[in-house]
Enzyme design. Structure first.
Site, short mmCIF file in Angstrom:
data_model
loop_
_atom_site.label_atom_id
_atom_site.label_comp_id
_atom_site.label_asym_id
_atom_site.label_seq_id
_atom_site.Cartn_x
_atom_site.Cartn_y
_atom_site.Cartn_z
N HIS A 1 9.48 4.77 -3.02
CA HIS A 1 9.76 3.40 -3.48
C HIS A 1 10.00 3.32 -4.98
O HIS A 1 10.63 2.38 -5.46
CB HIS A 1 8.63 2.45 -3.07
CG HIS A 1 7.32 2.67 -3.78
ND1 HIS A 1 6.50 3.73 -3.50
CD2 HIS A 1 6.68 1.95 -4.74
CE1 HIS A 1 5.42 3.66 -4.25
NE2 HIS A 1 5.51 2.59 -5.02
N HIS B 1 -2.53 9.04 -12.63
CA HIS B 1 -1.84 9.24 -13.91
C HIS B 1 -2.89 9.47 -14.99
O HIS B 1 -4.03 9.00 -14.89
CB HIS B 1 -1.00 8.01 -14.31
CG HIS B 1 0.20 7.78 -13.47
ND1 HIS B 1 0.57 6.53 -13.02
CD2 HIS B 1 1.14 8.63 -12.99
CE1 HIS B 1 1.67 6.62 -12.30
NE2 HIS B 1 2.03 7.88 -12.27
N SER C 1 1.37 3.53 -2.43
CA SER C 1 1.09 4.58 -3.39
C SER C 1 -0.12 5.43 -2.99
O SER C 1 -1.26 5.12 -3.32
CB SER C 1 0.86 3.97 -4.77
OG SER C 1 0.82 4.97 -5.75
N VAL C 2 0.14 6.53 -2.28
CA VAL C 2 -0.92 7.47 -1.91
C VAL C 2 -1.51 8.07 -3.18
O VAL C 2 -0.78 8.49 -4.08
CB VAL C 2 -0.36 8.60 -1.01
CG1 VAL C 2 -1.44 9.64 -0.74
CG2 VAL C 2 0.16 8.02 0.29
N CYS D 1 -0.58 0.04 -17.67
CA CYS D 1 0.53 0.25 -16.74
C CYS D 1 1.68 -0.70 -17.01
O CYS D 1 2.84 -0.39 -16.78
CB CYS D 1 0.06 0.04 -15.29
SG CYS D 1 -0.92 1.39 -14.61
N ASP E 1 -3.08 7.95 -17.70
CA ASP E 1 -3.51 6.69 -18.32
C ASP E 1 -4.57 5.95 -17.50
O ASP E 1 -4.97 4.84 -17.85
CB ASP E 1 -2.32 5.78 -18.64
CG ASP E 1 -1.60 5.22 -17.44
OD1 ASP E 1 -2.01 5.48 -16.29
OD2 ASP E 1 -0.59 4.50 -17.64
N GLU F 1 6.66 11.08 -14.47
CA GLU F 1 6.11 9.73 -14.31
C GLU F 1 6.12 8.92 -15.60
O GLU F 1 5.48 7.88 -15.71
CB GLU F 1 4.69 9.83 -13.76
CG GLU F 1 4.60 10.51 -12.40
CD GLU F 1 4.97 9.60 -11.23
OE1 GLU F 1 4.50 8.45 -11.19
OE2 GLU F 1 5.73 10.05 -10.35
N ILE G 1 -5.97 4.30 -5.27
CA ILE G 1 -6.96 3.72 -4.34
C ILE G 1 -6.82 2.21 -4.23
O ILE G 1 -6.91 1.64 -3.14
CB ILE G 1 -8.38 4.15 -4.78
CG1 ILE G 1 -8.55 5.67 -4.58
CG2 ILE G 1 -9.45 3.39 -3.98
CD1 ILE G 1 -9.78 6.25 -5.23
N GLY H 1 0.81 -1.22 0.00
CA GLY H 1 0.00 0.00 0.00
C GLY H 1 0.83 1.26 0.00
O GLY H 1 0.56 2.21 0.72
N ARG I 1 1.57 14.28 -9.76
CA ARG I 1 2.91 13.68 -9.85
C ARG I 1 3.74 14.20 -11.01
O ARG I 1 4.97 14.09 -10.98
CB ARG I 1 2.77 12.16 -9.96
CG ARG I 1 1.99 11.52 -8.81
CD ARG I 1 2.02 10.01 -8.91
NE ARG I 1 1.16 9.37 -7.92
CZ ARG I 1 1.11 8.07 -7.71
NH1 ARG I 1 1.88 7.27 -8.44
NH2 ARG I 1 0.30 7.55 -6.80
#
EC number: 3.5.3.23
Length: 444
Positions: A137, A250, A22-23, A368, A252, A174, A26, A20, A214
């Site tokens: 990360h 993002h 990636s703030v 992705c 995408d 990104e 969701i 978990g 981002r």
């Protein structure tokens, strides 16, 4: 020379887990601390790659990162043997160990930005690894990502590799998750479309309030300059800050493009009518926008199903196929819209779904998992041929995964020194299978 749009998918690494991290994503946060299955994850990815290969597309494979990242943990003050570094980091900061064990490099749409030779002033394919500075990360990936890209696209006659942009919030980048390209034919001059979430230097631009933007305008502009893109064929657009705050971390996740078609949500961009006008002006006649209305598919449904985190690809016969996560079929509203779209013959001709549950639970769909690289015939020959999907490579990598990957990982397993041994052994063998050379720190 005839050019094709190839897809290079990331292999899921042996430490695939649900931390978990990636703030703003969701799915990533909602599955935190779940039990992952790395073996299933890597095989799901390989199945997608093989399916596209079988359809006649050029499909490549990009190697994962070395994880756990012992080098970074040592830089952060943990000392002793590798085993002791793991034990201490888990004892004092399990979140830090989780970050240094992430297999997030599987999402190669974030590996970098690629501009094909038809678009660049020097006539070469340009690569810039993404700095991914918004998430710790991922911010530790770009150096090895550069090594992997250089080992895959090594011929300097055809390929140019740039360093990642400076590691600063001003140049948050990104990669291809915020970039797409439109063209009539892949080998012809195209329109490169950069989408940003905020401006670092100009405070008059709107920005999201809940989740971070981002990608900066300044990063996108820097990459366009570095790649030598022609100004009249380069378009910059701002993502709608409101949808970022609703989990669209993002572009995408809310839009996808291919050839003459932009498939996007009604709320994807700020000043959306101007964005469409700018794209039409750069592209010329025949530009096709498929705009999904909110009353057909809500932003929430788009995020939960990853409708737009799909692959739009053109088959040899000229028809367009959309590769979707199975989640789209399971949502009645999204699936009804998609079938209606096919019936209307508006530029998307076929639907194809894949079960990518392991990736989806960490917040990444079909788009992705792939980095698009347009290659003409000479460039295709110059690619490291051992990285291209084939019957033989598919079989070899499945056997490799059976040999090295676990079928269960939870948080506490990241401190197991045997997992590090298994991971390094897997990557060492992989570099031999794919003829990559010594791309990892442990091989130096």
């Amino acid at each position: 020379m005839k050019a094709v749009e190839s897809n290079f998918d990331g292999l899921v690494g042996p430490t695939h887990n649900y931390s978990g991290l990636s703030v703003g994503n969701i799915a990533s946060k909602s599955n935190q601390s779940g039990v992952s299955n790395p073996k299933q994850a890597v095989k799901q990815g390989l199945e997608k790659m093989k399916a596209l290969h079988d359809m006649g597309f050029v499909q490549g494979v990009l190697a994962p990162q070395e994880r756990p990242d012992i080098h970074t943990l040592r830089r952060l003050g943990f000392s002793g043997s590798d085993s002791e570094v793991l034990k201490k980091s888990y004892q004092y900061s399990p979140q830090l160990l989780a970050a240094c064990s992430s297999a997030s490099s599987m999402w190669t749409a974030n590996a970098g930005t690629v501009s094909p030779s038809a678009d660049t002033t020097d006539g070469k394919v340009h690569f810039t690894p993404a700095n991914l500075i918004n998430k710790f990360h991922r911010s530790i990936e770009d150096q090895v990502t550069g090594n992997i890209l250089k080992a895959t696209f090594s011929d300097e006659k055809h390929f140019v590799h740039h360093e990642a942009l400076p590691h600063s919030d001003y140049f948050g980048d990104e990669g291809a998750a915020n970039h797409t390209r439109f063209c009539r034919e892949y080998g012809e001059q195209g329109v490169e479309f950069f989408v940003f979430g905020k401006s670092a230097f100009n405070e008059s631009y709107l920005a999201p309030k809940k989740y971070p933007a981002r990608q900066t305008l300044e990063a996108s502009e820097a990459i366009a300059r570095t790649h030598g893109l022609r100004e009249q064929f380069t378009v910059f657009a701002q993502q709608n800050p409101d949808v970022i705050d609703r989990g669209v971390f993002h572009n995408d996740v809310i839009a996808v493009g291919n050839k003459n078609t932009l498939f996007c949500h009604q709320q994807a961009f700020l000043n959306q009518e101007k964005v469409k006008s700018d794209l039409c002006a750069s592209y010329g006649s025949g530009f096709n926008v498929i705009e999904v209305p909110t009353d057909k598919v809500s932003v929430q449904d788009a995020v939960e199903t990853y409708l737009f985190n799909s692959q739009l690809i053109t088959k040899a016969d000229g028809t367009t196929l959309i590769i979707l996560p199975e989640h789209c079929r399971q949502n009645s509203r999204v699936w009804a819209y998609l079938n209606e779209l096919i019936e209307q013959k508006r530029g998307i001709d076929e639907l194809h779904t894949f079960d990518l549950k392991q990736s989806m639970q960490n917040g990444g769909g079909p788009a992705c998992l792939r980095l698009r690289v347009v290659l003409n015939e000479a460039e295709q020959k110059a690619v490291n041929q051992h990285t291209l999907m084939s019957e033989e490579l598919f079989t070899t990598l499945n056997l490799w995964a059976d040999k090295h990957y676990r079928d269960r990982i939870e948080d506490k397993d990241l401190a197991d020194s045997q997992l590090l041994v298994e991971s390094r052994s897997a990557l060492d063998e992989l570099t031999q299978i794919m003829h990559l050379g010594s791309i990892y720190p442990f091989q130096k």
